[in-house]
Design a protein around this motif. Structure first.
Motif, PDB file in Angstrom:
ATOM      1  N   HIS A 129     -10.878   0.731  12.329  1.00 58.35           N
ATOM      2  CA  HIS A 129     -10.006   0.629  11.157  1.00 58.35           C
ATOM      3  C   HIS A 129      -9.139   1.876  11.087  1.00 58.35           C
ATOM      4  N   ALA A 130      -7.920   1.716  10.633  1.00 50.22           N
ATOM      5  CA  ALA A 130      -7.000   2.846  10.553  1.00 50.22           C
ATOM      6  C   ALA A 130      -6.364   2.888   9.171  1.00 50.22           C
ATOM      7  N   ASP A 131      -6.194   4.089   8.664  1.00 49.13           N
ATOM      8  CA  ASP A 131      -5.528   4.320   7.389  1.00 49.13           C
ATOM      9  C   ASP A 131      -4.287   5.157   7.625  1.00 49.13           C
ATOM     10  N   LEU A 132      -3.341   5.029   6.725  1.00 47.65           N
ATOM     11  CA  LEU A 132      -2.126   5.829   6.774  1.00 47.65           C
ATOM     12  C   LEU A 132      -1.950   6.476   5.406  1.00 47.65           C
ATOM     13  N   MET A 133      -1.548   7.732   5.392  1.00 49.29           N
ATOM     14  CA  MET A 133      -1.330   8.434   4.128  1.00 49.29           C
ATOM     15  C   MET A 133       0.075   9.014   4.109  1.00 49.29           C
TER      16      MET A 133
END
Length: 188
Positions: A129-133
């Motif tokens: 899973h990948a998140d972006l901020m």
């Protein structure tokens, strides 16, 4: 004594959120805000799937286009977070924290602005899973006029169904949950 914004941003993270830092929920995103006049800092984070429809490096032309469009959209803060004109705020910095590096047309030097920065972390496997901020910093000449923020970001990214908001303002710490139909955030 004034505390640096980074210290204030960490005050937004209650203990349970620190313990659950690995939680990754599709359909939900987080918006953290600190208002310490004349400064306002906003941090927006989301699972990458909410923004692009996938969570890996772009592997097709269509995914590359979606990635490029998402990065360009996140750079245009005024389309995601709208402040009252009376507050006389100016965007002073945009930072994107990317889950990986990928070829992107907007990353070329000729299109970068002084206040825009991108940070990539290449620790995302094809199955993770990948998140972006995205972080936005503003200077507001009339901070008391900040009464309502309009947040059309959920309309720009329709996969976001819930936006969890945490705020530190001159009146204290506050939490709100917005649904996709809510675009206005009342500030305490």
């Amino acid at each position: 004594m004034r505390l640096p914004l980074r210290i204030l941003l960490t005050a937004l993270l209650p203990i349970q959120n620190l313990m659950a830092a690995g939680v990754h929920q599709h359909g939900a995103a987080q918006l953290d805000m600190v208002i310490e006049p004349p400064l306002m800092a906003i941090s927006f984070s989301s699972p990458l799937a909410n923004l692009t429809g996938f969570e890996h490096r772009p592997s097709s032309d269509a995914e590359q286009q979606s990635w490029d469009d998402t990065l360009a959209q996140l750079q245009r803060a005024e389309e995601l977070i709208q402040l009252s004109a009376e507050a006389d705020c100016s965007l002073s910095r945009v930072d994107l924290h990317l889950p990986f590096t990928a070829k992107s047309r907007i990353q070329s030097n000729e299109h970068e602005h002084e206040h825009e920065h991108e940070h990539a972390h290449d620790d995302v496997s094809q199955n993770s899973h990948a998140d972006l901020m995205a972080e936005y910093q503003y200077l507001c000449a009339n901070s008391p006029a900040l009464k309502v923020l309009q947040l059309p970001l959920m309309q720009r990214f329709p996969a976001i169904e819930l936006l969890e908001v945490q705020m530190v303002t001159p009146s204290g710490q506050h939490q709100r949950t917005l649904t996709a139909k809510q675009t206005g955030l009342q500030l305490p």
